[in-house]
Write an enzyme that holds these catalytic residues in place. Structure first.
Site, PDB file in Angstrom:
ATOM      1  CD  GLU B  49       4.535 -10.013  31.887  1.00 47.19           C
ATOM      2  OE1 GLU B  49       3.602  -9.231  32.189  1.00 47.19           O
ATOM      3  OE2 GLU B  49       5.714  -9.809  32.229  1.00 47.19           O
ATOM      4  CG  PHE B 111      13.833 -10.129  42.747  1.00 44.95           C
ATOM      5  CD1 PHE B 111      12.971  -9.143  43.203  1.00 44.95           C
ATOM      6  CD2 PHE B 111      14.237 -10.080  41.415  1.00 44.95           C
ATOM      7  CE1 PHE B 111      12.531  -8.133  42.377  1.00 44.95           C
ATOM      8  CE2 PHE B 111      13.805  -9.074  40.574  1.00 44.95           C
ATOM      9  CZ  PHE B 111      12.945  -8.100  41.051  1.00 44.95           C
ATOM     10  CD  GLN B 112      11.058 -10.217  38.607  1.00 47.92           C
ATOM     11  OE1 GLN B 112      11.766 -10.861  37.843  1.00 47.92           O
ATOM     12  NE2 GLN B 112      10.468  -9.079  38.258  1.00 47.92           N
ATOM     13  CE  LYS B 161      19.248 -15.887  35.275  1.00 47.93           C
ATOM     14  NZ  LYS B 161      19.352 -14.530  35.845  1.00 47.93           N
ATOM     15  CG  MET B 482     -23.850  -7.924  29.800  1.00 43.27           C
ATOM     16  SD  MET B 482     -25.281  -8.052  28.701  1.00 43.27           S
ATOM     17  CE  MET B 482     -24.600  -9.026  27.358  1.00 43.27           C
TER      18      MET B 482
END
Lengths: 173, 578
Positions: B49, B111-112, B161, B482
């Site tokens: 993502e 969940f999630q 949802k 760096m």
């Protein structure tokens, strides 16, 4: 609390979920120090009003106002200094008050036009609403009695009207 | 027309002109992925993502249009927090749609589930949690309006949802077209105050040693042409910050290049010695100013920004103008009227000092001795000279980013894409993919370090599968370069946890495994042919690994905590009079 260091800001916000979190989150993230904060609905149900006092030693007032203005849900911001604001606060306080000290305490209540809300065998609950500096004074005078519990609302404020004689009738003391 | 929230969401995106969504489906966003099959919008399936977010940014940087990313709830939402913060810091217009657990389940640790709007509140310009299907068309319209107007930025829309699932009665709604934004608290001011513009013009006329400090806001405002007119009219030397490279062409006689911690000597010193800085869409970032109390001590400041909170935030302005950069520059041009020559202003003494610095302190590096590893600056020069002039370059973060900004010759705006404010390692590959999707006819190079490459290389699989033929120049020096440089300079060469190793992973095998053409160059004579071969391949992604010298350091450098007057130059220039 000095007038220079603390500044009152009144913010009109959209009455939506999470708006207070956005404002509080902004204060935290930018390191703005908040002295007091009060939130309440307005006469228009689409909006709420947040009144807060900011420590301008922690951040310039200009930055506080401009950063707040970037929040999409903030509709209007008013900065109020002591000269242009009418400020009020409410305090509820429970003070130790053995029977032999009650009359002394009631003198103070009378002088400040406070109200006795509840009396117990050795305690008394008193409320006072008024200018925040008067509430500071009253609290200081009650200190020697022994403060059992105290709750202050934080100040709310509106801009003084142009002819505000009625509004600012001298209060006692 | 009766519809459901999921269909309304896709239709709303179509109505906003969205051509492409970068995303990855999952449980909570699943119902939205069904109407995508019937939509005109192209969906690009990413491998992580974070990639979706940076692709949306790269697309926005290259095209000026808002990038769109769509992911599911919970871990997907947390994975896209970095790109949101990146876009917030660099003012990139972006709309991110996240799935959320059903409305009734919010707050139950489902969940999630995660508090996506809470987590992203401080890294978005604004975010929304949609609670009713009927709100979707309006909120999507508002989201795009906020992302693309005023100071652009990322906007997140979190959608439970149940309101997009046609099987759920809560998703049923009547379709409507929003008539306009409904945002009573959002009214960006774009037109500058003419009185302030006049004050600025007065300061400009009076200045003897002016410098235009051009920032990324010029590009966001599509103001490069206006900038050119202003600096030519006034004959004022101009620095282009890391976010504004290309806003004035590097080969323009008035362009001094990049200022700041790794800026060139002339750009840094001209700002230090200026009596007037005209900051346009720049925010006095610490990487530009160095120690603030020693920054441009004699300069008055004209500061133009669309975001009034930037005015007086870091350096107080003598004239602070709230306004769109392009409109304000055009107003300044108008207010100044006749050009500098007709006003009797003699810029020659100032420009002579500047050209003296340019002669004594050009960007330089030592060529490698035979048998030594490649010099990264040499690689970048060959890459620049061997690629089309309108090539888009996206870089990661670190030494290779600074060298690219220094050694590339930016001739056009919108050809340089990098992570400036947040400094996100791993930015380049997904950003290059997004840029290539938006500008398919242009050559797009990602210049990456080996540390960066290992963070987001998986998106090359996306590039192969979706036929997005970007090219990657991997500056492999086997180190977090760096950090190594800072340890060498400021920690007595005590190298702590910076060695990545040059040969593991085998980048050629890895690139081939991801479907890319892979080339390795180790000797100077291999560089040009490798670049030429890569530029000829247009049917798949190419990775060119350049094995580079880890000892090479980025100069000039203003050490942290020092003023810009204490700039360290290349060791070969230390004896030059300043």
């Amino acid at each position: 609390m000095t007038a220079e260091r603390f500044h009152t800001v009144v913010v009109k916000v959209e009455n939506k979920a999470g708006v207070l979190a956005r404002v509080a989150g902004l204060f935290a993230r930018r390191g703005f120090n908040i002295e007091s904060l009060a939130v309440a609905p307005t006469d228009d149900e689409r909006f709420s009003r947040i009144t807060f006092t900011v420590d301008v030693a922690s951040a310039p007032l200009e930055q506080v106002v401009k950063q707040l203005d970037k929040l999409v849900n903030v509709v209007d911001i008013r900065e109020l200094d002591a000269a242009t604001a009418v400020e009020r606060e409410l305090m509820l306080i429970v003070v130790a008050a053995a029977p032999e000290r009650r009359s002394e305490l009631l003198d103070l209540v009378r002088i400040f036009k406070a109200k006795v809300l509840s009396v117990g065998p050795d305690k008394m609950m008193v409320s006072l609403s008024g200018r925040p500096d008067r509430i500071d004074d009253f609290e200081a005078l009650l200190e020697p009695f022994g403060i059992v519990e105290i709750q202050r609302t934080g100040r709310v404020a509106l801009r003084r009207l142009d002819s505000s004689a009625i509004d600012e009738t001298p209060e006692v003391p | 027309m009766t519809t459901n929230g999921g269909e309304a969401l896709i239709k709303s995106l179509e109505n906003e002109g969205v051509e492409v969504i970068f995303g990855l489906p999952g449980g909570a966003i699943l119902p939205v992925y069904d109407p995508i099959l019937d939509s005109s919008i192209r969906h690009i399936l990413v491998r992580h993502e974070q990639g979706a977010g940076h692709m949306a940014e790269g697309y926005a940087h290259a095209t000026g249009k808002p990038g769109v990313a769509m992911v599911t709830s919970g871990p997907a939402a947390t994975n896209i927090v970095t790109p949101l913060c990146d876009a917030y810091m660099d003012s990139v217009p972006m709309v991110c749609i996240t799935g959320q657990v059903p409305y009734a389940a919010i707050g139950t640790d489902a969940f999630q589930e995660c508090d996506t709007t809470g987590i992203t509140m401080s890294v978005t310009k604004h975010n929304f949690l949609v609670t009713e299907a009927a709100d979707i068309p309006q909120i999507i319209h508002d989201a795009f309006h906020i992302a693309t107007t005023g100071r652009p930025g990322p906007v997140l829309v979190d959608i439970p949802k149940d309101i997009v699932d046609p099987g759920n009665p809560r998703s049923a709604m009547e379709w409507y077209e929003p008539s306009g934004p409904q945002l009573p608290g959002y009214n960006p001011v774009t037109v500058p105050d003419p009185a302030l513009v006049a004050e600025a013009a007065t300061l400009i006329r009076a200045a003897e040693r002016p410098v235009v400090y051009a920032g990324g806001g010029i590009l966001k405002a599509r103001g490069a042409e206006a900038l050119r007119r202003l600096v030519e009219l006034t004959d004022i030397p101009t620095v282009t910050t890391l976010m504004a490279r290309g806003a004035l062409p590097d080969d323009h006689p008035l362009c001094l290049g990049m200022p700041g911690m790794h800026g060139n000597y002339t750009a840094v010193t001209a700002m230090q010695e200026a009596d007037l800085l005209i900051a346009l869409g720049a925010r006095f970032d610490d990487r530009v100013t160095g120690r603030l109390d020693g920054f441009a001590p004699d300069a008055k400041i004209i500061h133009v920004d669309i975001d009034p909170a930037e005015l007086n935030k870091v350096r107080p302005a003598n004239v602070g103008i709230r306004g769109d950069c392009r409109l304000t520059i055009e107003a300044l041009v108008e207010a100044l009227g006749v050009d500098v020559v007709d006003q009797g202003i003699d810029r020659a003494p100032w420009k002579q000092r500047i050209s003296g610095w340019q002669e004594r302190f050009p960007l330089t590096y030592e060529q490698s001795a035979p048998g030594e590893a490649l010099k990264p600056q040499f690689v970048l020069e060959k890459l620049r000279d061997g690629s089309p002039r309108d090539t888009i370059v996206a870089s990661g973060v670190g030494q290779h980013q600074m060298w690219t900004s220094q050694f590339w010759n930016f001739e056009q705006p919108y050809t340089w894409i990098n992570s400036g404010g947040l400094g996100t390692m791993g930015f380049s590959i997904p950003a290059a993919i997004g840029a290539k999707v938006g500008m398919p006819d242009r050559t797009v190079w990602a210049v990456d370090g080996d540390g960066c490459f290992q963070m987001t290389a998986q998106e090359l699989v996306t590039a192969t599968v979706e036929r997005i033929p970007i090219k990657v120049a991997l500056i492999n020096n086997g180190y977090l370069g760096m950090v190594r440089q800072w340890q060498e300079m400021f920690y007595d060469e005590r190298f702590s946890e910076v060695e990545l190793g040059r040969t593991v992973p085998d980048y050629v095998k890895w690139a081939e495994a991801m479907g890319c053409e892979a080339i390795r160059a180790e000797a100077p004579e291999e560089v040009e042919p490798a670049v030429a071969k890569a530029n000829e391949i247009n049917d798949r992604p190419v990775v060119v690994e350049f094995r580079c010298d880890e000892r090479e350091m980025v100069f000039p450098m203003v050490p942290a905590g020092k003023t810009n007057s204490e700039l360290l130059v290349d060791p070969s220039q230390e004896d030059q009079p300043r």
